[in-house]
Design a protein around this motif. Sequence first.
Motif, PDB file in Angstrom:
ATOM      1  N   GLU A 198      93.087  17.136  -9.157  1.00  0.00           N
ATOM      2  CA  GLU A 198      92.003  18.100  -9.042  1.00  0.00           C
ATOM      3  C   GLU A 198      90.830  17.657  -9.917  1.00  0.00           C
ATOM      4  OE1 GLU A 198      91.082  22.887  -9.657  1.00  0.00           O
ATOM      5  OE2 GLU A 198      93.126  22.101  -9.922  1.00  0.00           O
ATOM      6  N   GLY A 199      89.643  17.651  -9.339  1.00  0.00           N
ATOM      7  CA  GLY A 199      88.439  17.280 -10.066  1.00  0.00           C
ATOM      8  C   GLY A 199      88.138  15.800 -10.060  1.00  0.00           C
ATOM      9  N   ALA A 200      89.055  14.987  -9.531  1.00  0.00           N
ATOM     10  CA  ALA A 200      88.825  13.539  -9.453  1.00  0.00           C
ATOM     11  C   ALA A 200      88.100  13.192  -8.158  1.00  0.00           C
ATOM     12  CB  ALA A 200      90.146  12.794  -9.533  1.00  0.00           C
ATOM     13  N   GLU A 201      87.629  11.967  -8.070  1.00  0.00           N
ATOM     14  CA  GLU A 201      87.127  11.435  -6.802  1.00  0.00           C
ATOM     15  C   GLU A 201      88.325  10.846  -6.072  1.00  0.00           C
ATOM     16  OE1 GLU A 201      83.001   9.539  -7.302  1.00  0.00           O
ATOM     17  OE2 GLU A 201      83.773   9.656  -9.353  1.00  0.00           O
ATOM     18  N   ASN A 202      88.812  11.576  -5.072  1.00  0.00           N
ATOM     19  CA  ASN A 202      90.056  11.250  -4.405  1.00  0.00           C
ATOM     20  C   ASN A 202      89.794  10.510  -3.094  1.00  0.00           C
ATOM     21  OD1 ASN A 202      91.859  12.539  -6.312  1.00  0.00           O
ATOM     22  ND2 ASN A 202      91.070  14.497  -5.555  1.00  0.00           N
ATOM     23  N   LEU A 203      90.387   9.333  -2.960  1.00  0.00           N
ATOM     24  CA  LEU A 203      90.180   8.484  -1.798  1.00  0.00           C
ATOM     25  C   LEU A 203      91.494   8.313  -1.033  1.00  0.00           C
ATOM     26  CD1 LEU A 203      88.178   5.571  -3.505  1.00  0.00           C
ATOM     27  CD2 LEU A 203      87.275   7.732  -2.610  1.00  0.00           C
ATOM     28  N   VAL A 204      91.387   8.162   0.271  1.00  0.00           N
ATOM     29  CA  VAL A 204      92.527   7.828   1.128  1.00  0.00           C
ATOM     30  C   VAL A 204      92.177   6.561   1.896  1.00  0.00           C
ATOM     31  CG1 VAL A 204      94.023   8.554   3.018  1.00  0.00           C
ATOM     32  CG2 VAL A 204      93.209  10.255   1.363  1.00  0.00           C
ATOM     33  N   LEU A 205      93.006   5.537   1.766  1.00  0.00           N
ATOM     34  CA  LEU A 205      92.768   4.263   2.425  1.00  0.00           C
ATOM     35  C   LEU A 205      93.767   4.090   3.565  1.00  0.00           C
ATOM     36  CD1 LEU A 205      92.140   1.873  -0.609  1.00  0.00           C
ATOM     37  CD2 LEU A 205      90.531   3.353   0.611  1.00  0.00           C
ATOM     38  N   GLU A 206      93.259   4.018   4.765  1.00  0.00           N
ATOM     39  CA  GLU A 206      94.103   3.883   5.947  1.00  0.00           C
ATOM     40  C   GLU A 206      94.820   2.524   5.963  1.00  0.00           C
ATOM     41  OE1 GLU A 206      94.695   6.054   8.357  1.00  0.00           O
ATOM     42  OE2 GLU A 206      93.287   7.635   7.741  1.00  0.00           O
ATOM     43  N   GLY A 207      96.100   2.560   6.267  1.00  0.00           N
ATOM     44  CA  GLY A 207      96.866   1.336   6.453  1.00  0.00           C
ATOM     45  C   GLY A 207      97.235   0.591   5.184  1.00  0.00           C
ATOM     46  N   VAL A 208      97.044   1.211   4.025  1.00  0.00           N
ATOM     47  CA  VAL A 208      97.295   0.542   2.754  1.00  0.00           C
ATOM     48  C   VAL A 208      98.672   0.927   2.205  1.00  0.00           C
ATOM     49  CG1 VAL A 208      96.564   0.399   0.336  1.00  0.00           C
ATOM     50  CG2 VAL A 208      94.873   0.255   2.165  1.00  0.00           C
ATOM     51  N   PHE A 209      99.494  -0.098   1.934  1.00  0.00           N
ATOM     52  CA  PHE A 209     100.836   0.102   1.394  1.00  0.00           C
ATOM     53  C   PHE A 209     100.836   0.060  -0.137  1.00  0.00           C
ATOM     54  CE2 PHE A 209     101.783  -1.037   5.736  1.00  0.00           C
ATOM     55  CZ  PHE A 209     102.946  -0.319   6.035  1.00  0.00           C
ATOM     56  N   HIS A 210     101.976   0.460  -0.687  1.00  0.00           N
ATOM     57  CA  HIS A 210     102.084   0.630  -2.134  1.00  0.00           C
ATOM     58  C   HIS A 210     102.091  -0.688  -2.907  1.00  0.00           C
ATOM     59  CE1 HIS A 210     103.136   3.093  -5.662  1.00  0.00           C
ATOM     60  NE2 HIS A 210     103.916   2.089  -6.026  1.00  0.00           N
ATOM     61  N   SER A 211     102.880  -1.644  -2.439  1.00  0.00           N
ATOM     62  CA  SER A 211     103.137  -2.850  -3.226  1.00  0.00           C
ATOM     63  C   SER A 211     102.716  -4.109  -2.475  1.00  0.00           C
ATOM     64  CB  SER A 211     104.633  -2.941  -3.559  1.00  0.00           C
ATOM     65  OG  SER A 211     105.066  -1.795  -4.258  1.00  0.00           O
ATOM     66  N   PRO A 212     102.445  -5.179  -3.224  1.00  0.00           N
ATOM     67  CA  PRO A 212     102.038  -6.430  -2.567  1.00  0.00           C
ATOM     68  C   PRO A 212     103.202  -7.109  -1.859  1.00  0.00           C
ATOM     69  CG  PRO A 212     102.238  -6.741  -4.948  1.00  0.00           C
ATOM     70  CD  PRO A 212     102.423  -5.282  -4.693  1.00  0.00           C
ATOM     71  N   ARG A 213     102.965  -7.473  -0.605  1.00  0.00           N
ATOM     72  CA  ARG A 213     103.896  -8.296   0.171  1.00  0.00           C
ATOM     73  C   ARG A 213     103.060  -9.214   1.060  1.00  0.00           C
ATOM     74  NH1 ARG A 213     108.783  -4.453   2.500  1.00  0.00           N
ATOM     75  NH2 ARG A 213     109.616  -3.780   0.475  1.00  0.00           N
ATOM     76  N   PRO A 214     103.540 -10.425   1.303  1.00  0.00           N
ATOM     77  CA  PRO A 214     102.765 -11.359   2.137  1.00  0.00           C
ATOM     78  C   PRO A 214     102.439 -10.759   3.503  1.00  0.00           C
ATOM     79  CG  PRO A 214     104.589 -12.491   1.058  1.00  0.00           C
ATOM     80  CD  PRO A 214     104.779 -11.039   0.784  1.00  0.00           C
ATOM     81  N   GLY A 215     101.177 -10.877   3.888  1.00  0.00           N
ATOM     82  CA  GLY A 215     100.744 -10.428   5.205  1.00  0.00           C
ATOM     83  C   GLY A 215     100.582  -8.936   5.347  1.00  0.00           C
ATOM     84  N   ARG A 216     100.629  -8.194   4.239  1.00  0.00           N
ATOM     85  CA  ARG A 216     100.519  -6.745   4.323  1.00  0.00           C
ATOM     86  C   ARG A 216      99.398  -6.236   3.416  1.00  0.00           C
ATOM     87  NH1 ARG A 216     105.689  -2.847   3.220  1.00  0.00           N
ATOM     88  NH2 ARG A 216     105.012  -2.981   1.054  1.00  0.00           N
ATOM     89  N   LEU A 217      98.642  -5.294   3.923  1.00  0.00           N
ATOM     90  CA  LEU A 217      97.532  -4.720   3.161  1.00  0.00           C
ATOM     91  C   LEU A 217      98.065  -3.802   2.063  1.00  0.00           C
ATOM     92  CD1 LEU A 217      94.359  -4.626   3.317  1.00  0.00           C
ATOM     93  CD2 LEU A 217      94.632  -2.512   4.618  1.00  0.00           C
ATOM     94  N   TRP A 218      97.596  -4.018   0.839  1.00  0.00           N
ATOM     95  CA  TRP A 218      97.953  -3.125  -0.267  1.00  0.00           C
ATOM     96  C   TRP A 218      96.712  -2.889  -1.115  1.00  0.00           C
ATOM     97  CZ3 TRP A 218      99.130  -3.755  -5.747  1.00  0.00           C
ATOM     98  CH2 TRP A 218      98.705  -4.974  -6.271  1.00  0.00           C
TER      99      TRP A 218
END
Length: 233
Positions: A198-218
């Motif tokens: 609450e009170g932050a600048e809250n963003l939502v990124l489509e198609g973004v995963f939690h952790s780094p993996r080859p060939g995957r958007l994070w």
Amino acid sequence: MSLPTVILPGYLAGANAYLEMERALGDLGFPTTTVPLKRRDWVPTLGGRSVTPILQQLDQTVKRVMQQYGSDRINLVGHSAGGWISRIYLGEKPYSVHPADKNRVCLWQAHPTVATLVTLGTPQVSRERWTLRNLDFVKNNYPGAFYPSVRYVCVAGKALYGDRKWQNWFAYSSYEMTCGTGGCWGDGITPVVAAHLEGAENLVLEGVFHSPRPGRLWYGSPQALEVWAKYLA
């Protein structure tokens, strides 16, 4: 000139996993350093124990970076658990909820030195019993975007809907353990609803995963990073 930026890795992650993020921020003009953690540095924190060993390394890194660049402020980027640990670091109240911290220095008061705090896929709440003591300390003492002098930017990934099918079962369980509902959107680990403040600048990124993996958007992929890096000072 852009402020120097410090990255705090997520739970059980070492600094090497953030080299891509570090380089990408550098290419955008933000001199960036990752807290030099190794996976084994997290071992003392297992089972919901004190995260003071991580806070100590964060503090050492921040002070070294400020001296190196002759700056009185930094940007702080916390991935996953690194986000709520960073909120402890900003705070003025002793982090003394664990017996192991009885004789330690647990007062950080770093908010005057942090211009922008970016949290990436951070579970700001949890129902998981091992994390409750730590997250309740943060939630009860520093609710929402607590310090007016700090720009809070909370980034959530919307990549996977949790359901009971076998391929999405892990996400479902993780979301349910975090916010109480497994059937929702998130980054595969953290549900969107739990990643914002609450009170932050809250963003939502489509198609973004939690952790780094080859060939995957994070969160550290250049395409995603360019969105949230615009908020750094």
